[in-house]
Design a protein around this motif. Structure first.
Motif, mmCIF file in Angstrom:
data_model
loop_
_atom_site.group_PDB
_atom_site.id
_atom_site.type_symbol
_atom_site.label_atom_id
_atom_site.label_comp_id
_atom_site.label_asym_id
_atom_site.label_seq_id
_atom_site.Cartn_x
_atom_site.Cartn_y
_atom_site.Cartn_z
ATOM 1 N N MET A 1 0.810 -1.191 0.000
ATOM 2 C CA MET A 1 0.000 0.000 0.000
ATOM 3 C C MET A 1 0.859 1.263 0.000
ATOM 4 O O MET A 1 0.464 2.266 -0.570
ATOM 5 C CB MET A 1 -0.934 0.008 1.220
ATOM 6 C CG MET A 1 -2.119 -0.920 1.121
ATOM 7 S SD MET A 1 -3.079 -0.797 -0.393
ATOM 8 C CE MET A 1 -3.878 0.754 -0.212
ATOM 9 N N LEU A 2 2.012 1.189 0.656
ATOM 10 C CA LEU A 2 2.881 2.366 0.672
ATOM 11 C C LEU A 2 3.363 2.718 -0.727
ATOM 12 O O LEU A 2 3.571 3.887 -1.045
ATOM 13 C CB LEU A 2 4.075 2.148 1.592
ATOM 14 C CG LEU A 2 3.818 2.328 3.078
ATOM 15 C CD1 LEU A 2 5.071 2.013 3.869
ATOM 16 C CD2 LEU A 2 3.345 3.727 3.388
ATOM 17 N N PHE A 3 3.548 1.707 -1.575
ATOM 18 C CA PHE A 3 4.000 1.963 -2.941
ATOM 19 C C PHE A 3 2.922 2.672 -3.756
ATOM 20 O O PHE A 3 3.223 3.300 -4.768
ATOM 21 C CB PHE A 3 4.413 0.665 -3.621
ATOM 22 C CG PHE A 3 5.634 0.050 -3.020
ATOM 23 C CD1 PHE A 3 6.827 0.760 -2.923
ATOM 24 C CD2 PHE A 3 5.610 -1.240 -2.523
ATOM 25 C CE1 PHE A 3 7.948 0.211 -2.364
ATOM 26 C CE2 PHE A 3 6.737 -1.807 -1.965
ATOM 27 C CZ PHE A 3 7.909 -1.078 -1.884
ATOM 28 N N ILE A 4 1.683 2.567 -3.344
ATOM 29 C CA ILE A 4 0.604 3.295 -4.001
ATOM 30 C C ILE A 4 0.445 4.679 -3.380
ATOM 31 O O ILE A 4 0.226 5.669 -4.088
ATOM 32 C CB ILE A 4 -0.722 2.506 -3.901
ATOM 33 C CG1 ILE A 4 -0.590 1.191 -4.683
ATOM 34 C CG2 ILE A 4 -1.896 3.328 -4.413
ATOM 35 C CD1 ILE A 4 -1.754 0.253 -4.491
ATOM 36 N N GLU A 5 0.577 4.761 -2.051
ATOM 37 C CA GLU A 5 0.353 6.026 -1.359
ATOM 38 C C GLU A 5 1.459 7.051 -1.614
ATOM 39 O O GLU A 5 1.181 8.244 -1.678
ATOM 40 C CB GLU A 5 0.225 5.785 0.137
ATOM 41 C CG GLU A 5 -1.057 5.084 0.501
ATOM 42 C CD GLU A 5 -1.078 4.642 1.943
ATOM 43 O OE1 GLU A 5 -0.065 4.828 2.648
ATOM 44 O OE2 GLU A 5 -2.110 4.124 2.364
ATOM 45 N N ILE A 6 2.688 6.611 -1.727
ATOM 46 C CA ILE A 6 3.799 7.552 -1.926
ATOM 47 C C ILE A 6 3.654 8.312 -3.249
ATOM 48 O O ILE A 6 3.717 9.547 -3.254
ATOM 49 C CB ILE A 6 5.154 6.833 -1.800
ATOM 50 C CG1 ILE A 6 5.380 6.426 -0.348
ATOM 51 C CG2 ILE A 6 6.287 7.731 -2.278
ATOM 52 C CD1 ILE A 6 6.593 5.548 -0.132
ATOM 53 N N PRO A 7 3.447 7.649 -4.395
ATOM 54 C CA PRO A 7 3.241 8.429 -5.627
ATOM 55 C C PRO A 7 1.974 9.294 -5.578
ATOM 56 O O PRO A 7 1.963 10.405 -6.113
ATOM 57 C CB PRO A 7 3.127 7.377 -6.720
ATOM 58 C CG PRO A 7 3.752 6.162 -6.171
ATOM 59 C CD PRO A 7 3.552 6.220 -4.699
ATOM 60 N N ALA A 8 0.925 8.804 -4.916
ATOM 61 C CA ALA A 8 -0.294 9.609 -4.798
ATOM 62 C C ALA A 8 -0.024 10.870 -3.981
ATOM 63 O O ALA A 8 -0.491 11.957 -4.335
ATOM 64 C CB ALA A 8 -1.410 8.796 -4.154
ATOM 65 N N ALA A 9 0.740 10.746 -2.911
ATOM 66 C CA ALA A 9 1.068 11.916 -2.093
ATOM 67 C C ALA A 9 1.966 12.885 -2.859
ATOM 68 O O ALA A 9 1.803 14.104 -2.755
ATOM 69 C CB ALA A 9 1.746 11.470 -0.804
ATOM 70 N N ILE A 10 2.901 12.366 -3.631
ATOM 71 C CA ILE A 10 3.775 13.234 -4.425
ATOM 72 C C ILE A 10 2.964 13.987 -5.488
ATOM 73 O O ILE A 10 3.138 15.194 -5.678
ATOM 74 C CB ILE A 10 4.921 12.418 -5.059
ATOM 75 C CG1 ILE A 10 5.893 11.961 -3.973
ATOM 76 C CG2 ILE A 10 5.645 13.227 -6.119
ATOM 77 C CD1 ILE A 10 6.932 10.981 -4.454
ATOM 78 N N LEU A 11 2.067 13.292 -6.176
ATOM 79 C CA LEU A 11 1.232 13.952 -7.178
ATOM 80 C C LEU A 11 0.296 14.976 -6.544
ATOM 81 O O LEU A 11 0.082 16.055 -7.107
ATOM 82 C CB LEU A 11 0.422 12.916 -7.957
ATOM 83 C CG LEU A 11 1.215 12.089 -8.966
ATOM 84 C CD1 LEU A 11 0.317 11.014 -9.573
ATOM 85 C CD2 LEU A 11 1.775 12.977 -10.050
ATOM 86 N N LEU A 12 -0.240 14.657 -5.366
ATOM 87 C CA LEU A 12 -1.111 15.596 -4.667
ATOM 88 C C LEU A 12 -0.329 16.847 -4.265
ATOM 89 O O LEU A 12 -0.797 17.968 -4.477
ATOM 90 C CB LEU A 12 -1.719 14.932 -3.437
ATOM 91 C CG LEU A 12 -2.624 15.796 -2.561
ATOM 92 C CD1 LEU A 12 -3.852 16.221 -3.348
ATOM 93 C CD2 LEU A 12 -3.014 15.037 -1.321
ATOM 94 N N GLY A 13 0.860 16.668 -3.727
ATOM 95 C CA GLY A 13 1.684 17.812 -3.350
ATOM 96 C C GLY A 13 2.089 18.651 -4.547
ATOM 97 O O GLY A 13 2.090 19.891 -4.494
ATOM 98 N N LEU A 14 2.428 18.006 -5.650
ATOM 99 C CA LEU A 14 2.802 18.720 -6.865
ATOM 100 C C LEU A 14 1.616 19.514 -7.423
ATOM 101 O O LEU A 14 1.759 20.677 -7.797
ATOM 102 C CB LEU A 14 3.328 17.738 -7.907
ATOM 103 C CG LEU A 14 3.834 18.320 -9.210
ATOM 104 C CD1 LEU A 14 5.081 19.158 -8.941
ATOM 105 C CD2 LEU A 14 4.155 17.208 -10.187
ATOM 106 N N ALA A 15 0.452 18.894 -7.455
ATOM 107 C CA ALA A 15 -0.738 19.580 -7.974
ATOM 108 C C ALA A 15 -1.115 20.771 -7.095
ATOM 109 O O ALA A 15 -1.454 21.839 -7.612
ATOM 110 C CB ALA A 15 -1.908 18.603 -8.058
ATOM 111 N N LEU A 16 -1.036 20.599 -5.780
ATOM 112 C CA LEU A 16 -1.378 21.710 -4.890
ATOM 113 C C LEU A 16 -0.320 22.810 -4.940
ATOM 114 O O LEU A 16 -0.630 23.990 -4.809
ATOM 115 C CB LEU A 16 -1.555 21.206 -3.461
ATOM 116 C CG LEU A 16 -2.793 20.343 -3.214
ATOM 117 C CD1 LEU A 16 -2.792 19.832 -1.784
ATOM 118 C CD2 LEU A 16 -4.057 21.109 -3.525
ATOM 119 N N GLY A 17 0.934 22.442 -5.142
ATOM 120 C CA GLY A 17 1.992 23.435 -5.244
ATOM 121 C C GLY A 17 1.902 24.252 -6.522
ATOM 122 O O GLY A 17 2.091 25.463 -6.517
ATOM 123 N N LEU A 18 1.603 23.591 -7.633
ATOM 124 C CA LEU A 18 1.480 24.303 -8.910
ATOM 125 C C LEU A 18 0.201 25.117 -8.981
ATOM 126 O O LEU A 18 0.119 26.069 -9.758
ATOM 127 C CB LEU A 18 1.522 23.303 -10.067
ATOM 128 C CG LEU A 18 2.860 22.617 -10.299
ATOM 129 C CD1 LEU A 18 2.730 21.597 -11.426
ATOM 130 C CD2 LEU A 18 3.932 23.630 -10.620
#
Length: 114
Positions: A1-18
């Protein structure tokens, strides 16, 4: 599950940052609170908590404990996002002028205040 959550968290952070780029000069005055980052991070935290409970109920205590730690970190990120948005939407008031009681200090030149 961590392998799914880590990319999801990175994409969420990138989208919110941009998402915040280019909004600095849109409005003048005090901006309203932006609830989108808080709600997205809160939803991510809730999903991680649901996965943690599922792991704990299915006799995987170590995986559930790791998920609870990830949820704790995500909850800290939610509180940090809320605090930043609150501080941005509610700036500190101007200090009062020592020469004029109760009147906020302002520049004598009106062109500076723009």
């Amino acid at each position: 599950m961590l392998f799914i959550e880590i990319p999801a968290a990175i994409l969420l952070g990138l989208a919110l940052g941009l998402r915040g780029w280019g909004r600095a000069d849109e409005r003048t005055g005090t901006p309203a609170m932006d609830w989108v980052p808080i709600l997205w991070l809160g939803g991510f935290t809730l999903c991680v908590l649901v996965v943690a409970v599922a792991f704990l109920c299915s006799a995987h205590p170590y995986a559930g404990a790791v998920q609870l730690l990830v949820a704790a970190v995500a909850l800290i990120a939610v509180m940090n996002a809320w605090h930043e948005e609150y501080e941005r939407a509610h700036p500190a008031p101007l200090p009062t002028c020592p020469t004029r009681a109760g009147v906020p200090c302002a520049s004598s030149d009106p062109a500076v205040g723009r």
